[in-house]
Design an enzyme around this catalytic site. Structure first.
Site, PDB file in Angstrom:
ATOM      1  N   GLN A  78      16.580  87.689  26.201  1.00  0.00           N
ATOM      2  CA  GLN A  78      17.247  88.986  26.125  1.00  0.00           C
ATOM      3  C   GLN A  78      16.731  89.910  27.228  1.00  0.00           C
ATOM      4  O   GLN A  78      15.774  90.658  27.036  1.00  0.00           O
ATOM      5  CB  GLN A  78      17.045  89.617  24.745  1.00  0.00           C
ATOM      6  CG  GLN A  78      17.927  90.844  24.584  1.00  0.00           C
ATOM      7  CD  GLN A  78      17.976  91.352  23.165  1.00  0.00           C
ATOM      8  OE1 GLN A  78      17.429  90.778  22.237  1.00  0.00           O
ATOM      9  NE2 GLN A  78      18.646  92.467  23.005  1.00  0.00           N
ATOM     10  N   PHE A  79      17.410  89.865  28.363  1.00  0.00           N
ATOM     11  CA  PHE A  79      16.993  90.686  29.502  1.00  0.00           C
ATOM     12  C   PHE A  79      17.092  92.173  29.199  1.00  0.00           C
ATOM     13  O   PHE A  79      16.410  92.986  29.808  1.00  0.00           O
ATOM     14  CB  PHE A  79      17.789  90.328  30.770  1.00  0.00           C
ATOM     15  CG  PHE A  79      19.168  90.886  30.820  1.00  0.00           C
ATOM     16  CD1 PHE A  79      19.417  92.089  31.469  1.00  0.00           C
ATOM     17  CD2 PHE A  79      20.238  90.220  30.221  1.00  0.00           C
ATOM     18  CE1 PHE A  79      20.692  92.619  31.521  1.00  0.00           C
ATOM     19  CE2 PHE A  79      21.511  90.737  30.274  1.00  0.00           C
ATOM     20  CZ  PHE A  79      21.747  91.935  30.916  1.00  0.00           C
ATOM     21  N   THR A  80      17.928  92.566  28.233  1.00  0.00           N
ATOM     22  CA  THR A  80      18.101  93.986  27.928  1.00  0.00           C
ATOM     23  C   THR A  80      16.843  94.620  27.349  1.00  0.00           C
ATOM     24  O   THR A  80      16.754  95.843  27.272  1.00  0.00           O
ATOM     25  CB  THR A  80      19.290  94.223  26.978  1.00  0.00           C
ATOM     26  OG1 THR A  80      19.064  93.528  25.750  1.00  0.00           O
ATOM     27  CG2 THR A  80      20.596  93.760  27.615  1.00  0.00           C
TER      28      THR A  80
END
Length: 151
Positions: A78-80
């Site tokens: 999850q890059f966010t």
């Protein structure tokens, strides 16, 4: 590396309407990777997560680890988690690692759990995933390796 760790009764991840990873009792780990992360952070964070005593013992105290309860783990990239919204209303993801670099460390994180003998499920890196879970407690822990002393 930054994680959101949730103790779950169950969790599953779907891609294109198909379940690609599913666990019952265990941990759902949302994993964010920044460009400064290395294998040192992977190993430290995997060990920290494995040994977190966030499952209840017979006296209802959070005193047991994932291994102690023979739990499973579902790991989702999850890059966010590296979204920065301090300026304006649209998050910037400049602190998130480039996809090729992040994928390599994500896969190494997964391999660490498999090497521990823990049943490990995973999402699909870079895919549009739908994650479903039943948070147990709720218990949610956030760990950022920048706050740790890693040797």
């Amino acid at each position: 590396m930054r994680t959101v760790i949730q103790r779950v009764k169950y969790a599953k991840v779907n891609v294109d309407g198909k379940t690609i990873g599913e666990i019952d009792k265990g941990l759902l780990v949302l994993l964010g990777i920044t460009h400064e992360d290395t294998i040192k952070e992977v190993k430290w964070l995997a060990n920290k997560t494995k040994n977190l005593r966030i499952f209840e013992d017979e006296e209802e105290r959070m005193n047991l680890s994932l291994e102690d309860v023979k739990g499973k783990i579902l790991i989702i990239s999850q890059f966010t988690l590296y979204g920065n919204s301090t300026k304006g209303n649209r998050p910037s993801f400049i602190d998130a690692a480039k996809p090729d670099y992040a994928k390599d460390l994500y896969l190494k994180f997964i391999e660490e759990f498999k090497s521990f003998g823990i049943e490990t499920q995973e999402g699909e890196f870079g895919a549009d995933m739908k994650v479903e879970l039943l948070n147990d407690g709720p218990v949610t822990i956030i760990i950022d390796t920048k706050d740790a002393t890693i040797k």
